[in-house]
Write a protein that holds these residues in place. Structure first.
Motif, PDB file in Angstrom:
ATOM      1  N   GLU A 342     133.388 -47.953  -1.227  1.00 58.34           N
ATOM      2  CA  GLU A 342     133.995 -49.267  -1.079  1.00 58.34           C
ATOM      3  C   GLU A 342     135.217 -49.389  -1.967  1.00 58.34           C
ATOM      4  O   GLU A 342     135.309 -48.765  -3.028  1.00 58.34           O
ATOM      5  CB  GLU A 342     132.976 -50.358  -1.425  1.00 58.34           C
ATOM      6  CG  GLU A 342     131.786 -50.384  -0.466  1.00 58.34           C
ATOM      7  CD  GLU A 342     130.727 -51.382  -0.861  1.00 58.34           C
ATOM      8  OE1 GLU A 342     130.007 -51.858   0.033  1.00 58.34           O
ATOM      9  OE2 GLU A 342     130.606 -51.683  -2.062  1.00 58.34           O
ATOM     10  N   GLU A 343     136.167 -50.227  -1.532  1.00 58.98           N
ATOM     11  CA  GLU A 343     137.444 -50.367  -2.235  1.00 58.98           C
ATOM     12  C   GLU A 343     137.262 -50.837  -3.672  1.00 58.98           C
ATOM     13  O   GLU A 343     138.132 -50.606  -4.514  1.00 58.98           O
ATOM     14  CB  GLU A 343     138.336 -51.344  -1.462  1.00 58.98           C
ATOM     15  CG  GLU A 343     139.799 -51.324  -1.857  1.00 58.98           C
ATOM     16  CD  GLU A 343     140.547 -50.092  -1.378  1.00 58.98           C
ATOM     17  OE1 GLU A 343     141.639 -49.821  -1.902  1.00 58.98           O
ATOM     18  OE2 GLU A 343     140.022 -49.400  -0.469  1.00 58.98           O
ATOM     19  N   SER A 344     136.139 -51.449  -3.978  1.00 60.14           N
ATOM     20  CA  SER A 344     135.914 -51.934  -5.342  1.00 60.14           C
ATOM     21  C   SER A 344     135.832 -50.805  -6.360  1.00 60.14           C
ATOM     22  O   SER A 344     136.069 -51.024  -7.553  1.00 60.14           O
ATOM     23  CB  SER A 344     134.627 -52.773  -5.393  1.00 60.14           C
ATOM     24  OG  SER A 344     133.503 -51.970  -5.041  1.00 60.14           O
ATOM     25  N   SER A 347     139.406 -45.815  -3.892  1.00 54.16           N
ATOM     26  CA  SER A 347     140.559 -46.222  -3.093  1.00 54.16           C
ATOM     27  C   SER A 347     141.458 -45.028  -2.788  1.00 54.16           C
ATOM     28  O   SER A 347     141.745 -44.201  -3.665  1.00 54.16           O
ATOM     29  CB  SER A 347     141.385 -47.287  -3.824  1.00 54.16           C
ATOM     30  OG  SER A 347     142.508 -47.662  -3.049  1.00 54.16           O
ATOM     31  N   ARG A 349     144.267 -46.054  -1.120  1.00 54.08           N
ATOM     32  CA  ARG A 349     145.444 -46.869  -0.824  1.00 54.08           C
ATOM     33  C   ARG A 349     146.185 -47.343  -2.063  1.00 54.08           C
ATOM     34  O   ARG A 349     147.407 -47.548  -2.030  1.00 54.08           O
ATOM     35  CB  ARG A 349     145.029 -48.093   0.008  1.00 54.08           C
ATOM     36  CG  ARG A 349     144.435 -47.739   1.356  1.00 54.08           C
ATOM     37  CD  ARG A 349     144.204 -48.984   2.199  1.00 54.08           C
ATOM     38  NE  ARG A 349     143.280 -49.912   1.560  1.00 54.08           N
ATOM     39  CZ  ARG A 349     142.953 -51.100   2.062  1.00 54.08           C
ATOM     40  NH1 ARG A 349     143.508 -51.508   3.203  1.00 54.08           N
ATOM     41  NH2 ARG A 349     142.100 -51.890   1.438  1.00 54.08           N
ATOM     42  N   GLU A 350     145.461 -47.556  -3.176  1.00 51.43           N
ATOM     43  CA  GLU A 350     146.119 -48.100  -4.360  1.00 51.43           C
ATOM     44  C   GLU A 350     147.242 -47.194  -4.857  1.00 51.43           C
ATOM     45  O   GLU A 350     148.289 -47.674  -5.304  1.00 51.43           O
ATOM     46  CB  GLU A 350     145.096 -48.308  -5.478  1.00 51.43           C
ATOM     47  CG  GLU A 350     144.173 -49.479  -5.229  1.00 51.43           C
ATOM     48  CD  GLU A 350     143.300 -49.763  -6.436  1.00 51.43           C
ATOM     49  OE1 GLU A 350     143.664 -49.353  -7.565  1.00 51.43           O
ATOM     50  OE2 GLU A 350     142.248 -50.398  -6.259  1.00 51.43           O
ATOM     51  N   HIS A 512     139.904 -46.196 -14.438  1.00 56.57           N
ATOM     52  CA  HIS A 512     140.040 -45.342 -13.261  1.00 56.57           C
ATOM     53  C   HIS A 512     140.577 -43.954 -13.604  1.00 56.57           C
ATOM     54  O   HIS A 512     141.256 -43.762 -14.614  1.00 56.57           O
ATOM     55  CB  HIS A 512     140.944 -46.002 -12.208  1.00 56.57           C
ATOM     56  CG  HIS A 512     142.392 -46.041 -12.586  1.00 56.57           C
ATOM     57  ND1 HIS A 512     142.991 -47.166 -13.138  1.00 56.57           N
ATOM     58  CD2 HIS A 512     143.370 -45.106 -12.495  1.00 56.57           C
ATOM     59  CE1 HIS A 512     144.254 -46.908 -13.366  1.00 56.57           C
ATOM     60  NE2 HIS A 512     144.523 -45.665 -12.993  1.00 56.57           N
TER      61      HIS A 512
END
Length: 523
Positions: A342-344, A347, A349-350, A512
């Motif tokens: 999940e994007e949480s 990612s 895309r970030e 991250h």
């Protein structure tokens, strides 16, 4: 020829199905998400991975499931334009009890989407749905019995399934007790020549594993065991290259040829240890004049190579060795541990061209780890990634992991250690004994990126690191891949080695790490 195994690496409990000119296989995924790996073939020799069946947590919620729990022994079938998938979700597997649920989902296409699940029962695992010629449908599973003085494997039971009411109905009947080989499970039912044939797995999934056939003129028995049982086994042949053979399922080709897919394992010589886990092989079979099944090769040992069917070969393009993370979604070869991507926390895309993982729980967690992994499928391979990461605390770390479960893993990671600065080293956990191997860590202050490499040579694993992808140095000592095996330390797991990119932030601040690429190269 068909070269075995056809599905190398962690791919156990294969269920095979033909619909028209297409063949499909489903395999167990245990605690890895999404659930149930699906493969497609046109010729039985060449296979491609297609989207997993269970893509939503409403279909299977694996948070908190024990390692080697979760999805056991999926079974696929087809009737009147509908694909059926039966699977077990094991919530507790140790001790006298087995807390589990058997579910049914359906789809109009093997590529999905698959429906929301119908809970069927919890009496035992390895369910199978049989569609009879008269339109009735029957659920089979092994019966688990926890009572003192009773066999844990209480035989094969059957109950009718009502598709209109979407539930089981009518009495439960035990139809087969098994043989003296013990541990009767994995039932598969089919019809041929006026008989109902029941193919079961016996002897457990280790060195005594076997496939046994029985038959009856009526669906509810009595079932008579093949006098020459078992059809296939490697018990008594400890030096044979394919071990633990059993848990089979049959398929008939368009031209009347018969094949059995089955579990197998390729342990290191002289041991029971195999980090690739239980794999899937395929055997050509023939029928005797009196209606019993035999391997096309003489005897009961599975063939290393089997004659391919009389079908036009249709190979699929090979997957590139390097993934640059340029696609908008993860490749089908990846799975995440217990929870969906999940994007949480994950990612693509970030930061386009990178896989960004936000650190969460530790490698010992059964709930919310941030790990993306693929199967180890070869005894000789090289894995590599490039990571950018700025840890601020010793509770933040990220890197490359060879993971069996929370008890057994090898992890080359980057972290910060107070006044000692940014450090790179190897964490090991062997049968639950944790070690940071601090005397072999190196300082990496000033590195703008971390190139991490792992080289597997049969039983030996060696990690390497580089600041630029050119100058490499070995990190830590040589590690024993036998640790990452089902039977290491007597743990009796059911999965196999997964190679993962991961990040942890036990502080809960979700620091991250960015991964530029992931390479898996066969050597």
């Amino acid at each position: 020829m068909i070269n075995n195994p056809i599905l190398p690496g962690f791919n156990p409990d294969a269920s095979i199905l033909r619909v028209g000119n297409d063949y499909y296989i489903a395999t167990s995924t245990f605690e890895w998400f999404p659930g149930v790996q699906l493969y497609h073939s046109k010729d039985l020799a060449n296979w491609e991975l297609i989207p997993h069946a269970l893509q939503r947590t409403s279909q299977v919620d694996l948070r908190g499931n024990p390692s080697s729990g979760g999805i056991w022994a999926p079974a696929i079938s087809y009737d009147n334009g509908i694909y059926y998938l039966i699977y077990t979700d094991v919530k507790a597997r140790k001790g006298v009890y087995k807390d589990l649920y058997n579910y049914l989902v359906t789809a109009d296409n093997m590529h999905g989407p698959w429906s929301e699940p119908v809970m069927l029962n919890g009496s035992g695992f390895d369910p199978y749905l049989f569609h009879d010629d008269d339109g009735t449908k029957w659920l089979l599973n092994m019966q688990w019995d926890f009572r003192d003085g009773h066999r844990r494997f209480g035989g094969i039971v059957m109950q009718q399934y009502d598709p209109k009411e979407r539930r089981l109905a009518g009495p439960v009947k035990k139809i087969y007790e098994g043989t003296d080989l013990g541990v009767t499970e994995g039932p598969q039912l089919f019809k041929r020549g006026g008989y109902y044939y029941l193919l079961v797995a016996e002897g457990g999934t280790g060195i005594n594993h076997a496939a046994t056939l029985a038959r009856s003129s009526t669906i509810d028995g009595p079932y008579v065991t093949d006098p020459a049982y078992p059809v296939m086994t490697t018990r008594g042949a400890p030096d044979y290259p394919l071990q633990n053979a059993g848990h089979g399922m049959l398929v008939e080709t368009q031209k009347g040829e018969w094949y059995m897919c089955h579990i197998c394992s390729r342990p290191f010589p002289g041991t029971k240890l195999n980090p690739l886990g239980r794999e899937t092989s395929l055997q050509r079979c023939v029928w005797t004049e009196d209606g019993w099944l035999r391997l096309a090769r003489e005897g009961r040992l599975p063939a290393l190579t089997a004659p391919a069917p009389d079908l036009e070969p249709q190979p699929f393009p090979e997957r590139p060795a390097k993934d640059d993370f340029d696609a908008p979604a993860l490749g089908l070869q990846y799975q995440t541990l217990r929870v969906p991507a999940e994007e949480s926390w994950l990612s693509l895309r970030e930061r386009p061209g990178f896989l960004r993982l936000r650190g969460r729980e530790s490698l010992h967690s059964l709930h919310r780890q941030s790990m993306v992994a693929r199967r180890l499928q070869h005894f000789n391979c090289t894995v590599e990634t490039r990571m950018e990461y700025e840890p601020e605390h010793f509770m933040q770390m990220a890197g490359l992991v060879f993971y069996y479960d929370e008890q057994d893993y090898f992890y080359v990671r980057v972290t910060r250690d107070g006044d000692n600065g940014v450090r790179l080293g190897v964490i090991t956990s062997i049968s639950g004994k944790y070690s940071e191997n601090r005397d072999r860590e190196i300082s990496v202050d000033g590195w703008s990126a971390y190139y991490l490499r792992a080289v597997v040579r049969e039983r030996a694993l060696q990690f390497y690191a580089s600041p630029d992808g050119e100058r490499w140095q070995a990190i830590g000592g040589e590690l024993d891949m036998g640790v990452l095996s089902d039977e290491h330390g007597g743990k009796l797991g059911f999965t196999g080695t997964m190679i993962g990119l991961c990040a942890q932030d036990i502080n809960g601040t979700k620091k991250h790490a960015d991964f530029d690429y992931f390479t898996y190269k066969i050597d």
